[in-house]
Design an enzyme around this catalytic site. Structure first.
Site, PDB file in Angstrom:
ATOM      1  N   ASP A  21       9.378   2.476  -0.332  1.00 19.13           N
ATOM      2  CA  ASP A  21       8.290   3.195   0.452  1.00 19.13           C
ATOM      3  C   ASP A  21       8.664   2.696   1.842  1.00 19.13           C
ATOM      4  O   ASP A  21       8.295   1.958   2.316  1.00 19.13           O
ATOM      5  CB  ASP A  21       6.776   2.626  -0.055  1.00 19.13           C
ATOM      6  N   LYS A  46       4.635   9.255   8.847  1.00 20.35           N
ATOM      7  CA  LYS A  46       4.425   8.799   9.951  1.00 20.35           C
ATOM      8  C   LYS A  46       5.726   9.094  10.964  1.00 20.35           C
ATOM      9  O   LYS A  46       5.509  10.314  11.698  1.00 20.35           O
ATOM     10  CB  LYS A  46       4.607   7.130  10.175  1.00 20.35           C
ATOM     11  N   TYR A  51       1.000  -0.940  -0.084  1.00 12.63           N
ATOM     12  CA  TYR A  51       0.133   0.041  -0.052  1.00 12.63           C
ATOM     13  C   TYR A  51       0.957   1.212   0.018  1.00 12.63           C
ATOM     14  O   TYR A  51       1.897   1.328   0.731  1.00 12.63           O
ATOM     15  CB  TYR A  51      -1.174   0.181   1.281  1.00 12.63           C
TER      16      TYR A  51
HETATM   17  N1  HOZ Z   1      -2.975   3.654   6.119  1.00 14.06           N
HETATM   18  C1  HOZ Z   1      -2.907   3.581   7.510  1.00 14.06           C
HETATM   19  C2  HOZ Z   1      -2.710   2.226   8.036  1.00 14.06           C
HETATM   20  N2  HOZ Z   1      -1.786   1.527   7.054  1.00 14.06           N
HETATM   21  C3  HOZ Z   1      -4.493   3.679   7.975  1.00 14.06           C
HETATM   22  C4  HOZ Z   1      -4.425   5.009   8.388  1.00 14.06           C
HETATM   23  C5  HOZ Z   1      -5.642   5.533   9.408  1.00 14.06           C
HETATM   24  O1  HOZ Z   1      -6.747   5.121   9.049  1.00 14.06           O
HETATM   25  O2  HOZ Z   1      -5.568   6.313  10.209  1.00 14.06           O
END
Ligand code: HOZ
Length: 428
Positions: free
Chosen positions: A240, A268, A145
């Protein structure tokens, strides 16, 4: 049963005004059933909901909270920065310090550009890769992702996989026609792609440790193979590291596995809990960005002083390496404890772990790619999730997300978590 009245009432209101009641799909608890709790406070390793229930938190705001929630250094830095102005829209000294910290920590980087989210970072990195190579095709992996970038939202992990929608409506085929999607940890499919399209492949983008379909590791030699084949074909290797950057060590997964990618994406941890992304790499590639080069990329809030100050406070706290030693130790302890709980309960699991990241799949067979991850018994996971929540332990509400330990967790938290896991697993 804990009381969740206030959270429930907030969720009912939220459903009226916010699609699905949430601002990011995986938070809606759809994969595990039930409704989300509403957080009102978080400190250290603990998060409190609107009904004053408290949980040991292994979501850590999906990765950023490496020092735990609201660490004093971050709170002070943000307060000070806010008093000096919340946004300038013109260069500020904090951006320079942030760039210095990131470039010094990650050997493959000579220059870095800040943006506002991991999605922006990967979107910009693939645009840059295409601009630099004058090629169109990008290889991505099933279950990886890279944010909700149109052209990468194909067989994507995280919330997309959680909801069984790895491909999104609203993304025209034309936008993904230059994306080649392949299974992770399989050298042969990569060789075939290069045999067929070598001169058209701008790059390969991957999470070096895929953590959006749960968590699985690259098999020995796989990252080296990707480095080698991209070099031979003048394609770029794009890591990534939005999740793994500054999480698996100061130089991320690339430092841990000894690989030098051409471009890297971050988010992050480098934002210290504020909205931040970044991408960087070799000077000759980064200099293709506007205003020096012809690849356009911009952002009103990029390099925002609040976000920079939070990120700098976190990165400076990580420099001496002590946090990482603690995280390695706690990570191993937690994984060993959960594995043992599963054994004692007669539940088959694949406990995957690297540093402070982990995932528990409910399956007998090894997990090395998305297809393997899909074999996990998700009903069992949902029961496990709710059992843990009732016991005061908050895990990500999806089988397809990783868990995170922070420097604020301690041995007592781990022991409590392992005891809860034993109790819950015995009932599965
Ligand atoms: N894409 C985030 C986890 N892999 C989720 C982000 C969220 O829902 O805060």
């Amino acid at each position: 049963m804990r009381s969740c009245q206030k959270s429930q009432s907030l969720f009912n209101q939220a459903l009226k005004w916010i699609p699905g009641g949430v601002n990011s799909p995986v938070r809606a608890f759809r994969a595990v059933g039930g409704d989300p709790f509403f957080a009102v406070r978080a400190n250290g390793a603990t998060i409190w909901d609107a009904d004053n229930n408290e949980y040991i938190d292994y979501v850590g705001t999906w990765g950023p909270a490496i020092l735990g929630h609201a660490p004093q250094v971050v709170v002070d830095a943000v307060k000070n920065a806010a008093e000096a102005g919340t946004s300038f829209g013109i260069p500020n000294p904090l951006e320079v310090r942030m760039a210095e910290l990131v470039v010094n920590a990650v050997p493959s980087l000579e220059k870095v550009r800040m943006c506002n989210s991991g999605t922006e970072a990967t979107m910009s990195a693939i645009r840059l890769a295409r601009g630099f190579t004058s090629r169109k095709k990008i290889i991505k992996f099933e279950g990886c992702y890279h944010g909700h970038v149109d052209s990468l939202l194909v067989k994507a992990g995280s919330g997309a996989l959680t909801l069984g929608q790895p491909d999104s409506a609203g993304v025209p085929d034309e936008f993904t026609s230059q994306t080649i999607v392949l299974p992770f940890n399989d050298e042969e499919v990569i060789r075939s792609a290069f045999d067929k399209y070598a001169s058209e492949i701008a790059g390969i983008i991957l999470e070096p440790v895929p953590a959006n379909a749960g968590l699985y590791l690259p098999v020995d030699g796989y990252l080296e193979f990707l480095r080698d084949i991209t070099l031979k074909n003048d394609s770029l290797l794009i890591f990534d590291e939005v999740m793994t950057g500054f999480r698996l060590g100061l130089s991320g997964a690339q430092g841990r596995f000894g690989i030098v990618p051409d471009l890297s994406c971050f988010g992050k941890v480098i934002g210290g809990g504020l909205p931040v992304g970044a991408f960087g790499g070799r000077r000759e590639i980064m200099d293709c960005l506007a205003p020096d080069g012809s690849v356009y990329q911009a952002g009103t809030l990029s390099g925002n002083p609040l976000a920079m100050s939070a990120g700098i406070a976190v990165l400076e706290s990580l420099l001496d390496g002590e946090v990482y030693s603690k995280l390695e130790e706690l990570g191993q302890e937690l994984s060993a404890g959960i594995l043992n709980a599963a054994k004692l309960s007669g539940v088959s699991v694949q406990l995957q772990n690297i540093g402070s990241m982990s995932c528990c799949y409910f399956t007998e067979s090894p997990v090395r790619n998305m297809n393997d991850a899909m074999k996990s018994d998700r009903e069992k996971f949902a029961k496990y999730f709710h059992g843990m929540l009732e016991s005061g332990v908050y895990l990500a509400p999806s089988q397809f997300e990783a868990g995170f330990i922070s420097a604020a967790h301690n041995k007592e938290d781990i022991d409590k978590t392992v005891s809860a896991a034993l109790k819950v697993m015995k009932q599965l």
